[in-house]
Design a protein around this motif. Structure first.
Motif, short mmCIF file in Angstrom:
data_model
loop_
_atom_site.label_atom_id
_atom_site.label_comp_id
_atom_site.label_asym_id
_atom_site.label_seq_id
_atom_site.Cartn_x
_atom_site.Cartn_y
_atom_site.Cartn_z
N SER A 101 -0.27 5.59 1.59
CA SER A 101 0.58 5.58 0.38
C SER A 101 0.63 6.94 -0.30
O SER A 101 1.51 7.21 -1.12
CB SER A 101 0.09 4.52 -0.60
N THR A 140 4.65 4.46 0.62
CA THR A 140 4.09 3.57 -0.42
C THR A 140 4.84 2.23 -0.44
O THR A 140 4.22 1.17 -0.53
CB THR A 140 4.19 4.24 -1.80
N GLU A 141 6.16 2.30 -0.35
CA GLU A 141 6.95 1.06 -0.34
C GLU A 141 6.59 0.21 0.87
O GLU A 141 6.45 -1.02 0.75
CB GLU A 141 8.44 1.38 -0.33
N MET A 151 3.40 -1.58 0.28
CA MET A 151 3.61 -2.73 -0.62
C MET A 151 4.20 -3.93 0.15
O MET A 151 3.78 -5.07 -0.05
CB MET A 151 4.57 -2.35 -1.76
N LEU A 188 -2.91 -1.28 -6.88
CA LEU A 188 -1.54 -1.68 -7.23
C LEU A 188 -1.16 -1.20 -8.63
O LEU A 188 -0.06 -0.68 -8.85
CB LEU A 188 -1.39 -3.20 -7.13
N ILE A 217 -0.62 2.61 -8.66
CA ILE A 217 0.69 2.95 -8.07
C ILE A 217 1.81 2.63 -9.06
O ILE A 217 2.74 3.42 -9.27
CB ILE A 217 0.90 2.16 -6.76
N LEU A 218 1.73 1.47 -9.67
CA LEU A 218 2.77 1.05 -10.62
C LEU A 218 2.83 2.02 -11.80
O LEU A 218 3.91 2.48 -12.18
CB LEU A 218 2.48 -0.38 -11.12
N ASN A 244 4.24 5.55 -10.80
CA ASN A 244 5.68 5.57 -10.48
C ASN A 244 6.54 5.25 -11.69
O ASN A 244 7.64 5.80 -11.84
CB ASN A 244 5.97 4.60 -9.34
N VAL A 260 9.87 2.25 -5.65
CA VAL A 260 8.44 1.96 -5.40
C VAL A 260 7.90 1.01 -6.47
O VAL A 260 7.14 0.07 -6.16
CB VAL A 260 7.62 3.27 -5.38
N THR A 283 6.23 -2.61 -5.89
CA THR A 283 4.87 -2.90 -6.38
C THR A 283 4.86 -4.17 -7.24
O THR A 283 3.95 -5.01 -7.13
CB THR A 283 4.33 -1.71 -7.20
N THR A 294 5.08 -7.13 -5.02
CA THR A 294 3.79 -7.39 -4.36
C THR A 294 2.81 -8.03 -5.33
O THR A 294 2.10 -8.98 -4.99
CB THR A 294 3.22 -6.07 -3.80
#
Length: 1221
Positions: free
Chosen positions: A142, A149-150, A153, A192, A195-196, A199, A222, A226, A229
């Motif tokens: 990722s 990264t997508e 997820m 998670l 990442i969220l 982005n 992305v 996320t 997911t």
């Protein structure tokens, strides 16, 4: 090798292009498909070709096909691959993830999905045992960019779906993966959320810069992935992960509600989180969402989305349309608020530490905003939440909620109005309805359900705020009575100036009626008698009684309002004559001056409504109507004197009302004299020589009713037999009314004083007599004759006597066909049209009602007349000689009526002392006959094929007529089967209610995460043989008929019947003879019948479990004495003989260690696996085999018996030599 791969890839690319080209000939497309499928199944070049085709230089469809090949290899060849090949394929897949895709915005979504599926399939087979660093590899992947990264997820989401949601892998593998995910959930959630966060922050920074728009979109994509997911995990992980770090996740989701590109996914994730159940202690952090900041975010997001949900129509600027994404977001927000309300109601309570949130006002205002929204769907979403708040022990008393209850009452006056049809433009709701409903019928069905739920809330409010609810209803009713009638643009087709169902006035009156019915009854029940608003309600009633209208639809609503207010009349009996006068006037309501048929449906409905209202009042309040009896009776005589005023059904309804009032005489002789007078003309007519000759002779009967006459269109008016049919129908309806309603007083002392008690049973129970017994007994001989004659009408020689006009007179009526086939009823606007029935329709209706009424009367005779009916001389012979004659010719829909309306009622009401003399002679032959008849019918159904080789035109005709007829016949066989087995169930099985058990309020969160959760269900009722069942058992031929019917029926293609019979009937019938000497052939037949049923119904879990349990009961109880059962078991496909031997050894050997019942059931189910049928969609599917890996979480068994080796504290207490104390 490389050249071979290149050549094969070229061929595959061409084949894929041929398949995907819209212009390709169907034959070429099929050939290309066949080539591709054969390659996937048989080629040894799948992996190199798949990798080459998946290269990003290829077109998207080719790459997708290449990835499909790789997925197929992993699914079906993984177990046979060498370790080195597996590692190589895994490395190639990871390389594809790292460098094998275009940028995140360019790459096709189906390619990403296919690539993620490949990795997930490998994870399902190798993680965590053989691929322990999978999560670390995903994390490092990722960091390589947005596209990677997508993909990560997508992989994590797909893994959760396959393991938790769809459970598409064996239980041990599932358990290993699930428990490893659970152990690593902290790091997964942290990953998670990081990442969220990153982005979202980058997206917010870059979206304002036009030059960096593409980068912003990549970060947005992305973030969306996320959120999706997270939604896949939030549904099942322990609540601690959702509420950790002071509800960081929920806080982030609330913040994202203001981001237009992310708000929908954020709201869906939030909704899943708030819909979670579990321990109350773990759910307490959800209350943080009631703070000002979170509520404000939800409110402002709702207001913003609502403003953007409607925009001008691009093709028609003067109209508006709904922006779908914004509207869907509004729905999710509404559901979030409702889920928040659910958590509030669960957490706040008298014994709870959680207090009522201080800003509850803000929450309820937000909920009310959705309740007053133009969208009918949004309104309906809030109903259950309001219901929970108003019923809550603590919250319903909070001033804020009480204030909202008053608002809700006011809002109801608009929300109950049926507006918003998608085909119309007369309401702001219409534009939303076009998004939510496919047709007006869909909307109508939805609105009926919504209104019903809304009515429940109104009933609750009427208990909490009875005075306010009454005032709202009174105000609305006064306003409606004072308002002029507005027919609107859609007026009635029958007369000028009248309303249709869509007219504004009718819609308002209809809504008011629902409100009044919900509120008034509840107020009358819940308020103290001294506080009842009697004077105000009488003022309202007077206003409604004085209201005059010639519009039938509005008058029908007026009658409903009178009924709603009538309970208050019991405190002011002087109003009763006025009410009756109003209802009598409505009974003879008509629009035209001549009051002649054909009348419109609306007029017929008003008259029927008035008759029903009179019957209801006489049934519920006979003591208040009794003083008006003479007036009532004289008025009915006047109506009867003019033949044209009432139809025979309307006359019978008046007689029914009179009989109900006469029950209040509480004097046997007086009531009998009245009933003699009332029924004298009917009995005279029914027993006359002319009528007797007609009822006993099928030929005369057909002539009497006019079924042998030929009519043309010109001659339709001259139906001279119409009055004859009316006479017959009137006699039957009238006798039904008398038998159904005439009763003795409920109070024993009053019954004794009135002369209704004639003795006592040996048990000391009183024996009553019915004042209508004499009339019924005079009626009975010709009634049985009519039943016999009707059955004989279906014989070929009598069917041949029907004229051409009436050749289909015995067919199922069109309306009944729709009900049987489950098809929608005709549209609403038919209520306007006059009822012009054809002669055939009228004749079909006549035969149908005649047949059903005969059995209605017999079915009601038992409970009404008791011993006067059961002791009729040769009653069993009389019924056999009438109802059971010519059964071979009686169609299924008629037989169904006989069983449902008569035999079932007879069985339920017949006292035990008449079981042997009356029921056994009837049920024995009937069950034997029905078993043979139904078995033949089901064999025909099983043999049917739908192949037809005729040309297209004949095929179309075949589909329209024959297929519908086949479906109808099959469904009728199914319904008849259910009636017969329901009769067997009622006859032989009695159910004992279980002891009430404590309800388990909370489900442990850890249990939900285990591989198979078996929630302890509430104790089920237990079944045993009834007294009638024991009586029937004493006669071997009857008993064998019952067993044969119940066990044969298991394999008929009706899952509902199979489930009920297997779980309730079969074992209870068989159990009494298990210990006796059964023939080996009989034992084998019983057992194979169950196995055959498993083959037919095993695919359905509802049937699978009871059938396996039944098979196990038979096998375990009979196998020790009947070796033949083992021979049957050895014939089960793919059975393990060693497992069968082990099972038999434990069963037969008394010294063998017995397993627990659940374990035995699972073992036995595995033995039967080969005989369990599969659904058609599963029969030809290629099986995917995923091997188990060495278990990670196996608990070591203790080396010693703790109970025997350790000194326990409890034992020490009772040990005499112990000094422990």
């Amino acid at each position: 090798m490389a050249e071979q791969v290149a050549a094969m890839c070229d061929q595959l690319i061409k084949a894929v292009m041929v398949m995907m080209d819209a212009e390709t000939n169907q034959i070429y497309r099929l050939e290309a498909l066949k080539f591709c499928e054969e390659f996937k199944e048989t080629s040894t070049l799948c992996v190199p070709c798949g990798l080459r085709l998946a290269d990003k230089s290829q077109p998207a469809v080719v790459r997708h096909f290449g990835l499909q090949i790789l997925e197929q290899v992993i699914k079906f060849r993984w177990n046979n691959m060498q370790q080195q090949e597996k590692v190589q394929l895994k490395e190639c897949a990871m390389q594809l993830l790292a460098t094998g895709t275009h940028s995140i915005l360019e790459e096709e979504s189906h390619v990403k999905d296919a690539l993620s599926r490949i990795v997930v399939e490998m994870i399902k087979r190798e993680w965590p045992q053989h691929w322990p660093d999978m999560l670390k590899e995903m994390e490092s992947l990722s960091s390589q960019g947005a596209a990677q990264t997508e993909l990560v997820m997508l992989i994590l989401l797909r893994l959760a779906e396959d393991v938790i949601t769809f459970q598409t892998l064996p239980s041990q593998r599932r358990r290993d993966i699930q428990q490893t995910l659970t152990q690593n959930m902290d790091s997964i959630f942290s990953f998670l959320l990081t990442i969220l966060h990153i982005n979202v922050e980058d997206y917010r920074k870059l979206k304002e810069e036009p030059a960096l728009e593409l980068k912003a979109k990549a970060h947005c994509r992305v973030a969306v992935a996320t959120l999706n997911t997270l939604a896949g995990y939030v549904d099942w992980v322990t609540l601690v992960h959702i509420t950790s770090r002071n509800c960081q996740l929920l806080e982030m989701l609330c913040l994202l509600l203001s981001e237009p590109e992310l708000q929908l996914e954020a709201s869906e994730c939030l909704l899943i989180a708030l819909s979670r159940k579990g321990k109350l202690e773990e759910r307490k952090p959800f209350m943080l969402l009631f703070n000002d900041v979170a509520i404000q975010y939800i409110l402002s997001a709702a207001q913003s989305a609502d403003g953007l949900a409607i925009c001008p129509n691009s093709s028609k600027p003067q109209e508006v349309e709904v922006v779908e994404r914004r509207y869907v977001f509004l729905k999710r927000l509404c559901q979030v608020l409702c889920a928040l309300g659910f958590q509030l109601c669960s957490l706040v309570g008298p014994c709870s530490e959680v207090e009522v949130p201080p800003n509850l006002t803000k929450y309820t205002e937000a909920l009310l905003a959705f309740t007053t929204h133009s969208s009918q769907f949004l309104k309906s979403c809030t109903v259950s939440t309001w219901a929970s708040l108003f019923r809550h022990e603590t919250l319903s008393k909070v001033p804020v909620v009480v204030e909202m209850a008053l608002e809700y009452l006011k809002v109801s006056t608009t929300n109950l109005v049926r507006t918003g049809f998608p085909s119309k433009q007369d309401s702001p709701s219409c534009v939303y309805s076009r998004m939510d409903f496919d047709s007006d019928d869909d909307f109508n069905s939805f609105f009926s359900t919504y209104r019903s739920q809304h009515g429940d809330v109104l009933r609750t409010l009427s208990r909490i705020l009875p005075v306010e609810a009454f005032h709202t209803a009174a105000e609305w009713l006064r306003f409606q009575v004072a308002s002029p009638v507005d027919p609107g643009e859609t007026t009635s087709k029958t007369a000028e100036g009248l309303c249709s169902l869509m007219s504004p006035s009718v819609l308002q009156w209809d809504a008011l009626t629902v409100f009044m019915e919900c509120v008034m009854h509840q107020i009358f029940k819940s308020m103290d008698e001294q506080k009842l608003p009697i004077d105000q309600s009488m003022e309202l009633l007077q206003g409604v009684l004085n209201y005059e209208t010639r519009d039938p639809l509005i008058l029908s609503c007026v009658l409903s309002n009178i009924s709603a207010l009538f309970p208050f009349v019991t405190h002011r009996p002087q109003f009763v004559p006025q009410v009756l006068y109003k209802l009598f006037k409505a009974v003879t309501f008509h629009i035209d001056l001549e009051n002649k048929a054909p009348r419109s449906r609306a007029v017929k409905n008003v008259r029927r409504h008035a008759c029903s209202a009179i019957i209801k009042i006489c049934r519920d309040y006979p003591q208040f109507i009794l003083p008006c009896f003479d007036m009532f009776y004289n008025h009915v005589k006047e109506l009867f004197a003019n033949e044209a005023l009432l139809t025979f059904l309307e006359k019978c309804s008046q007689m029914e009302a009179l009989v109900l009032i006469s029950n209040q005489f509480k004097d046997f002789d007086k009531q009998k004299a009245f009933l003699d007078e009332l029924t004298a003309p009917i009995i005279t007519q029914w027993t006359s020589e002319e009528m007797t000759s007609v009822l006993w002779d099928p030929v005369k009967f057909l002539s009497f009713v006019g079924a042998d006459e030929v009519f043309t269109e010109q001659r339709e008016e001259r139906d001279t037999a119409g009055p004859n049919r009316g006479q017959l129908s009137f006699c039957l309806y009238a006798m039904l009314a008398v038998v159904k309603r005439a009763r003795w007083p409920a109070d024993l002392e009053e019954a004794r004083a009135g002369g209704f008690v004639v003795g006592c049973t040996p048990a000391g129970a009183p024996i009553y007599r019915n004042p209508c017994a004499a009339q019924f007994l005079a009626f009975l001989p010709n009634l049985l004759a009519l039943i016999r004659t009707q059955n004989s009408l279906f014989m070929p020689e009598n069917v041949a006597r029907l004229s051409e006009t009436f050749s289909r007179a015995y067919d199922v009526m069109d309306g009944d066909k729709l009900v049987i086939l489950g098809l929608p009823q005709p549209p609403l606007d038919i209520y306007d049209a006059p009822v012009h029935k054809s002669l055939l329709d009228r004749m079909q209706g006549f035969f149908n009602s005649l047949f059903e009424n005969c059995f209605h009367i017999l079915g009601n005779a038992g409970p009404a007349l008791l011993q006067d009916f059961y002791t009729v001389e040769s009653l069993a012979e009389g019924i056999i000689g009438s109802a059971f004659t010519s059964l071979d010719h009686v169609p299924d829909h008629r037989l169904r009526s006989m069983i449902r309306l008569f035999l079932k009622q007879l069985v339920i009401s017949c006292p035990p002392e008449y079981h042997d003399s009356l029921l056994r002679p009837l049920l024995g032959p009937l069950f034997n006959y029905m078993q043979q008849r139904l078995n033949v019918k089901w064999q025909v159904i099983n043999q049917r094929t739908s192949v037809n080789d005729e040309d297209e035109e004949e095929q179309a005709v075949y589909e329209d007529c024959a297929v519908t007829q086949e479906m109808l016949e099959e469904q009728l066989v199914r319904l008849l089967t259910r009636e017969v087995l329901d009769l067997l169930n009622v006859s032989c099985i009695s159910r004992k209610a279980p002891e009430p058990a404590a309800i388990k309020e909370e489900i442990d969160e850890e249990d939900v995460m285990m591989e198979s959760v078996q929630v302890a269900s509430s104790p089920q009722p237990t079944e045993e043989l009834s007294e009638l069942g024991k009586c029937l058992m004493k006669h071997e031929s009857v008993y064998m008929s019952l067993l044969t019917l119940s066990f044969t029926s298991l394999s008929w293609k009706d899952t509902t019947n199979c489930h009920r019979t297997a779980s309730m009937v079969c074992w209870n019938l068989l159990r009494p003879v298990v210990a006796g000497n059964l023939l080996p052939e009989a034992v084998t037949w019983f057992y194979t019948s169950v196995l055959r049923a498993l083959q037919v119904h095993g695919q359905h879990e509802a049937c699978n479990t009871p059938l396996c349990n039944l098979a196990m009961l038979i096998y375990e109880n009979l196998r020790p004495r009947y070796m033949e059962l083992r021979a049957v078991m050895t014939q089960v496909p793919n059975i393990s003989i060693d497992a069968l031997d082990l099972y038999d050894q434990r069963l037969v050997d008394p010294n063998a260690q017995k397993a627990g019942e659940k374990k035995r059931r699972d073992q036995f189910k595995k033995l039967l696996a080969g005989t369990i049928g599969k659904a058609l969609c599963q029969q030809f599917r290629k099986e995917v085999h995923i091997r188990n890996l060495p278990s990670l979480f196996k608990k070591p068994k203790p080396d010693k018996d703790i109970v025997e080796t350790e000194q326990l504290g409890l034992a020490a207490l009772f040990s005499p030599e112990s000094n422990a104390l």
